[in-house]
Structures are given as C-alpha cells and as structure tokens.
Design an enzyme around this catalytic site. Sequence first.
Site, PDB file in Angstrom:
ATOM      1  CD  GLU A 170      -2.486   1.425   2.628  1.00 61.95           C
ATOM      2  OE1 GLU A 170      -3.435   0.665   2.875  1.00 61.95           O
ATOM      3  OE2 GLU A 170      -2.099   2.323   3.422  1.00 61.95           O
ATOM      4  CE1 TYR A 171       4.984   1.671  -2.528  1.00 68.57           C
ATOM      5  CE2 TYR A 171       3.258   0.577  -3.777  1.00 68.57           C
ATOM      6  CZ  TYR A 171       4.562   0.633  -3.326  1.00 68.57           C
ATOM      7  OH  TYR A 171       5.444  -0.358  -3.679  1.00 68.57           O
ATOM      8  CG  PHE A 172       1.040   7.969   1.927  1.00 63.84           C
ATOM      9  CD1 PHE A 172       1.542   9.218   1.582  1.00 63.84           C
ATOM     10  CD2 PHE A 172       1.778   7.172   2.800  1.00 63.84           C
ATOM     11  CE1 PHE A 172       2.765   9.660   2.088  1.00 63.84           C
ATOM     12  CE2 PHE A 172       3.006   7.610   3.300  1.00 63.84           C
ATOM     13  CZ  PHE A 172       3.493   8.858   2.947  1.00 63.84           C
ATOM     14  CD1 TRP A 230     -11.016   9.246  -0.837  1.00 66.31           C
ATOM     15  CD2 TRP A 230     -10.291   8.668  -2.876  1.00 66.31           C
ATOM     16  NE1 TRP A 230     -11.780   9.901  -1.772  1.00 66.31           N
ATOM     17  CE2 TRP A 230     -11.356   9.561  -3.034  1.00 66.31           C
ATOM     18  CE3 TRP A 230      -9.667   8.174  -4.024  1.00 66.31           C
ATOM     19  CZ2 TRP A 230     -11.828   9.971  -4.270  1.00 66.31           C
ATOM     20  CZ3 TRP A 230     -10.136   8.583  -5.261  1.00 66.31           C
ATOM     21  CH2 TRP A 230     -11.205   9.469  -5.381  1.00 66.31           C
ATOM     22  NE  ARG A 239     -17.217   6.604   8.884  1.00 66.59           N
ATOM     23  CZ  ARG A 239     -17.202   6.616  10.203  1.00 66.59           C
ATOM     24  NH1 ARG A 239     -18.307   6.392  10.869  1.00 66.59           N
ATOM     25  NH2 ARG A 239     -16.078   6.818  10.869  1.00 66.59           N
ATOM     26  CG  HIS A 253     -14.387   2.081  13.485  1.00 66.75           C
ATOM     27  ND1 HIS A 253     -14.712   3.259  14.130  1.00 66.75           N
ATOM     28  CD2 HIS A 253     -13.874   2.434  12.287  1.00 66.75           C
ATOM     29  CE1 HIS A 253     -14.422   4.279  13.335  1.00 66.75           C
ATOM     30  NE2 HIS A 253     -13.914   3.802  12.207  1.00 66.75           N
ATOM     31  CD  GLN A 297      -6.653   0.506  11.155  1.00 62.92           C
ATOM     32  OE1 GLN A 297      -5.645   0.438  10.442  1.00 62.92           O
ATOM     33  NE2 GLN A 297      -7.478   1.542  11.149  1.00 62.92           N
TER      34      GLN A 297
END
Length: 426
Positions: free
Chosen positions: A42-44, A75, A137, A183, A240
């Site tokens: 995963e990248y941001f 995102w 969400r 969560h 998570q």
Amino acid sequence: MTEGSISNGNSNGHDNGSASQADPRIVDLIKSANGEMFTSLEYFPPRTEAGVENLYNRMDRMKENLSPLFTDVTWGAGGSTADLSMRLSLRARETGHVANLHLTCTNMEKDGDPIKGVHDALRAAHDGGIRNIVALRGDPPHGQDEWKASEGGFTCALDLVKYITKHYGKSFGIAVAGYPEGHPNAISEVESLNDLSESEKKRCSNFDGKLYVCKDEDYKKEMDYLKEKIDAGSDLIMTQMFFDVEIFIQFVKDCRAFGITCPIIPGLMCINAYPGFKKMAQFCKTRVPKALEETMESLKDDAAAVKSFGVEYGAEVCQALIDFGVDGLHFYTLNLEKVVYGITDKLGITNGLIEKSNENDASSMVAVGSAWARVGDIVKCTYGTGMVTEIRTDGVTVVEMTKWVLAYGQKPRAYLQSGQFKKLFV
Ligand SMILES: Cc1cc2nc3c(=O)[nH]c(=O)nc-3n(C[C@H](O)[C@H](O)[C@H](O)COP(=O)(O)OP(=O)(O)OC[C@H]3O[C@@H](n4cnc5c(N)ncnc54)[C@H](O)[C@@H]3O)c2cc1C
C-alpha cells in the site's frame, strides 16, 4: 526473489505494461493462487510532485523486487487526494500493477450532488481498467469529531458497497475494512481490567494509564455490520493494523463463526519510526503488547535501531501469520522500502534486498491530508496558526507560528503535544 512460496508477478494475471486489458479482480487472483501465499503493498499520495516522482520510482522498484499480487493507493483523508489517488492508481496499472483503489464517502459532493464525486471516481476507475476498489466510509473531515453524512449522501461503507454493486454488478472486486480490535468509534474507556470479560482482556489497549476496549456487545455489532458489508457484495476484508497476532487470529475465527467466508488479508503496519508508531497506535487505539511497548520506549531516541527492530518485529508477526495460514501479507509501506525488504529477507521470501534499499528520498514521502500532523503541515492551536517544522522522537511537535491570537504568546515557535493542535487542510 528466491524460490519461495510467494507468488510472482506473472501470476497476478496482468499483462505487464498493457493498459488496455482491464485488471483481474483480486479475489479471483487469490482463488487462482491456490493457496500460494502472496505479498501486496500500500502507498499513499505524497504531497509534492517531487514526492510523486520518487514514489513512481519506489513503486517500480518494489514491483520488480517483490512482485506484489496487487497494489493499494489510499484516498487521502477527507477526499483530499481524489485526483492524485486516481492518477497514481492508473499509473500503477500502466506499469503492470493490479491497482486496488481506496475510495471513501467523505466530501464526495460535487455540483450540488452529494454522491457525484463517487460516481465520477468509479467511472474514471472503470474506464481506466481498474477493477478493484476498497470501499470505505472515511474518517470525519478535519475539525469534526463525528462522521456526518451530507444530505442525501452515503452514511457508511455499506452504502458505498451497495452503490458499487448496484451500478457495476461484479465488475469491480470490492474490499472492505475489518477491525480486529473493533473500529475506534466502538472502543471506549474502561475503569479496570477486573470489569472485562476474558475476550475483552485480550483485546484491550492501554494508553497513558487508561484502558480502552471494544466491549463484547459492541464487538458483536461490529461483526454483524461487517457481515452486512460482505453480504452486500464485498469479496475481501483488509484489516486495520494490529501488533498482537493473537487478536488477528481471533478476529478471523470470529468472522468465520459469523458466517463470513471471504479472504481476510492482514494489514501490516511497518514500524519505521517511533513518532509514527506511537501516533498511529494511539489514533487507532491499537493494542501494543507490553514487550513491544518496552522495546520501543527503550529505542525511541535511536532511529536506526527502531528501523532494525521494525524488521525483527515485523518478521516475527509475519511468520506467525504464515504459520496460521493467511492468504497473503499486505504491507502498509508508508512509501518506504527498507523495513518491508528486511522482513521479506528474514522470511526467506527475498534475499539481500535490504542491502539494496534506498530511502534517500524519505523526506519527500509526506502525505496530503494525513490523520496526524507531519512536517510542513499547517496547524492551529490555542495560540494561533503555524507550520510544523519538526516532530521530535518524544512526540513534541515544533510549530513555527505565523499568526498569533494570544498577545502574550509572541514567540516564534510553539512546542506542542499531540492533542494541543489541529491540522488545517489548506
Ligand atoms: C484497510 C483500511 C484502509 C483504509 N484506507 C483509508 C483511506 O484510503 N483513506 C481514508 O481516509 N481512510 C482509510 N481508512 C480508514 C477508514 O476510513 C476509517 O477507519 C473510517 O473511520 C471508517 O471507515 P470504514 O469503511 O471502516 O467505515 P464503516 O464500515 O462505515 O464503519 C465505521 C463504523 O461505523 C459502524 N457502522 C457504520 N454503519 C453501520 C451500520 N449501518 N450499522 C452498524 N454499525 C455501523 C461500524 O461498525 C464501524 O464501527 C482505512 C482503514 C482500513 C482498515
């Protein structure tokens, strides 16, 4: 790459370099891997163009070295990176990755239509051959404590899953978030361990002497809701981050007991630096096992030692997950490579990759809209507004003030603890 049990790039079903052929769905790739374990990354989206260029190079290198089954692009919080997330995902596809685009419901109104942003993003993704979406969400926009739907907009990830399924059928593979510890909204402070059930004791976390846990009745609600997200058309759960493997294992068992049968991919936060570790654990209310906490506290002033330990710890966690039988290992790379390579080297998946890692560009890997402040962020505190110039290993954030609201505070900088400032998305 050594001969390991990890699948290589050729098995990701993507014709490298060809943008014309749409991506396969991840769930189908996992099925066709027939139990062969995989890695994914995963990248941001980085804040600057230089960061983006550096990230392209890193993604190319990591693909070459690790042949990830798929590649996630996040995102940015509050929809702050919509265009860039799309650009990165499309570029990932063009360069042979199977792109897994995250999409959130926060701030997606456009031209007065509360969901036009979602509609447009899905259309652009589909037209570009992307076939995998992580339906989320999102967190509340900055300055808001609670997540509130805009009028006529989606209220939760379930709504987004339903929307995608309704408009695209099975065209998109849909992943949703799963929270092994519950969560954060479902986690509350408790007085004492004595008040907790055995399962709650295993899940609870401890910060600044306070105990937090997702109580059994709330955990059950989380599970029921997760099942709804799957039943509505999602085919994959990505979790998570967690630091206690037992919690992940219990979560998988609980999912199965609740009738959730889809693949559950563990999300692995790489421990790269002490401040990030500390802030992220606190933000997500993640349980930090005592031994991990003690080691991190003892190493916090030695950045290199923290990274080495990140490798040791990560490899231990991954080995336990492999022994448990996970389908794959999903690394939150934080746009860096050293710790990931160190872990895959230690697991025997790769050989000597860590020696080849190059993180000279690390300072350009600053996120847009990250959940906590980073150097360069504009933040607001009771004294006024300023820019973060340093985040110290003890968590103190140094802010170069540009606009004071309190007359007695006419000093050039403020030294703040997290919680004493709020980030401004400007
Ligand atoms: C793998 C992963 C990737 C992520 N990527 C991003 C990213 O790219 N960008 C970003 O901004 N954030 C990202 N996040 C963070 C995520 O947006 C936040 O955790 C957010 O607060 C919740 O998103 P969600 O999709 O889990 O929400 P939801 O699935 O809507 O759930 C949120 C909470 O509300 C409860 N809830 C919602 N609806 C109902 C209902 N109808 N009935 C009962 N309970 C309900 C749930 O049980 C849960 O406690 C990611 C998280 C994970 C785990």
